[in-house]
Design a protein around this motif. Structure first.
Motif, short mmCIF file in Angstrom:
data_model
loop_
_atom_site.label_atom_id
_atom_site.label_comp_id
_atom_site.label_asym_id
_atom_site.label_seq_id
_atom_site.Cartn_x
_atom_site.Cartn_y
_atom_site.Cartn_z
N ASN A 248 27.36 -2.50 18.82
CA ASN A 248 28.17 -1.66 19.71
C ASN A 248 27.37 -0.50 20.28
N ASP A 249 26.44 0.03 19.48
CA ASP A 249 25.57 1.10 19.98
C ASP A 249 24.75 0.61 21.17
N VAL A 250 24.18 -0.58 21.02
CA VAL A 250 23.33 -1.16 22.06
C VAL A 250 24.15 -1.48 23.31
N VAL A 251 25.32 -2.04 23.11
CA VAL A 251 26.18 -2.38 24.25
C VAL A 251 26.57 -1.13 25.03
N ALA A 252 26.75 -0.02 24.33
CA ALA A 252 27.17 1.23 24.98
C ALA A 252 26.01 2.01 25.59
N ASN A 253 24.78 1.64 25.27
CA ASN A 253 23.61 2.40 25.72
C ASN A 253 23.13 1.92 27.09
N THR A 254 23.59 2.57 28.14
CA THR A 254 23.26 2.15 29.50
C THR A 254 21.80 2.39 29.86
N ALA A 255 21.13 3.25 29.10
CA ALA A 255 19.72 3.53 29.40
C ALA A 255 18.84 2.29 29.22
N ILE A 256 19.28 1.37 28.36
CA ILE A 256 18.51 0.16 28.08
C ILE A 256 18.28 -0.66 29.34
N THR A 257 19.27 -0.74 30.18
CA THR A 257 19.21 -1.59 31.37
C THR A 257 19.23 -0.81 32.68
N LYS A 258 19.15 0.52 32.60
CA LYS A 258 19.33 1.34 33.80
C LYS A 258 18.40 0.94 34.96
N GLU A 259 17.13 0.65 34.65
CA GLU A 259 16.17 0.31 35.71
C GLU A 259 16.67 -0.85 36.56
N TYR A 260 17.28 -1.84 35.90
CA TYR A 260 17.72 -3.03 36.63
C TYR A 260 19.18 -2.95 37.05
N ASP A 261 19.96 -2.11 36.36
CA ASP A 261 21.29 -1.82 36.87
C ASP A 261 21.20 -1.17 38.25
N ASP A 262 20.20 -0.30 38.40
CA ASP A 262 20.00 0.40 39.68
C ASP A 262 19.57 -0.57 40.79
N LEU A 263 19.07 -1.74 40.39
CA LEU A 263 18.68 -2.77 41.36
C LEU A 263 19.78 -3.80 41.56
N ASN A 264 20.95 -3.51 40.99
CA ASN A 264 22.13 -4.38 41.15
C ASN A 264 21.97 -5.75 40.49
#
Length: 287
Positions: A248-264
């Motif tokens: 649950n910690d990992v699922v809630a941690n948006t920093a993990i995927t932020k680089e690619y979230d920003d690329l949609n």
């Protein structure tokens, strides 16, 4: 009784919506070489080889789309469909198997695809030819390499490389500019997925045209960028696991995927939360 009626109503609405969406699907055909084409509709992208030996098809999407798919194939040639290769067992790649068999095609797939379709009672669309490791098909003037990649998207994945046309079909071991679906419940894993992409990159060159499982036509440079994304996300999740973080910690941690979230890269089926969860589960269940 009210709960049952509600469930049936919701199921009917969902089914009708799906059928309506599929009725509106147009099959788009793109020529990749003298005899290889990419067909895009709804579901996994289709590959087609055309020639004097007959039609060689990769994946067949959903059963309801078979008439449209057959029309698109017949527009390329009036030769019969000789073979259909399934890149894995998911319904958006194998749903048309039974219809293709009725049209005269022989279904080819990995051993585990046969097992999983059989377990799912998809007995009318079972492969008639299966393989364990690799297979060569000589058709329409070229050798087509069919090779299994272990525990990547699922446990029964196959990629196909047209040696003369220089075209690679990855199945769902490539989602173009999207987070991939790692089906951990069907034997998929992040490490197997990474290894599959590395293997494919060793086979192809800068001029190879790549048919991804989903998304637009691609190339080696873009596939290498996809590998870089997978590697970074794996490292990010592993770092959190090493710190003792929970799922649950990992699922809630948006920093993990932020680089690619920003690329949609997040999309309606595999969101950033789902990819973080899948990678966590995959790494946590490793032997």
């Amino acid at each position: 009784m009210k709960t049952l009626k509600l469930f049936l109503s919701l199921f009917l609405v969902s089914t009708l919506a799906t059928m309506s969406a599929q009725n509106n699907v147009t099959i788009k055909t793109t020529k990749l070489s003298d005899n290889v084409y990419m067909l895009v509709g709804q579901g996994g992208n289709i590959g087609v080889s055309v020639g004097d030996d007959g039609m060689f098809v990769i994946d067949d999407q959903f059963a309801q789309l078979t008439p449209k798919i057959l029309d698109a194939i017949k527009a390329l040639s009036d030769k019969p469909i000789q073979f259909v290769v399934n890149t894995h067992f998911h319904g958006d790649h194998t749903g048309g198997n039974a219809n293709m068999k009725k049209a005269g095609a022989k279904i080819i797939a990995h051993d585990n695809v046969y097992k999983r379709l059989l377990e799912g009672n998809k007995t009318d669309g079972l492969p008639v030819i299966t393989f364990n490791d690799k297979l060569s098909v000589y058709i329409n003037g070229e050798q087509v390499l069919v090779f299994h990649v272990d525990n990547a998207h699922t446990d029964g994945d196959a990629m196909l490389y047209f040696t003369k046309s220089n075209v690679l079909h990855t199945g769902d071991n490539y989602f173009h500019k999207r987070y991939p679906y790692i089906d951990v419940n069907s034997g998929g894993s992040i490490d197997g997925y990474i290894d599959a992409v590395k293997m494919a990159l060793m086979v192809i060159d800068e001029n190879t045209k790549i048919i991804p499982g989903h998304g637009e036509l691609s190339n080696k440079a873009e596939y290498a960028s996809f590998l870089e994304m997978l590697t970074k996300l794996r490292a990010n999740v592993q770092a959190e696991i090493d710190k003792g973080k929970t799922e649950n910690d990992v699922v809630a941690n948006t920093a993990i995927t932020k680089e690619y979230d920003d690329l949609n890269y997040s999309w309606n089926f595999i969101t950033s939360e789902k990819i973080r969860r899948a990678i966590y589960i995959s790494l946590s269940t490793m032997d």
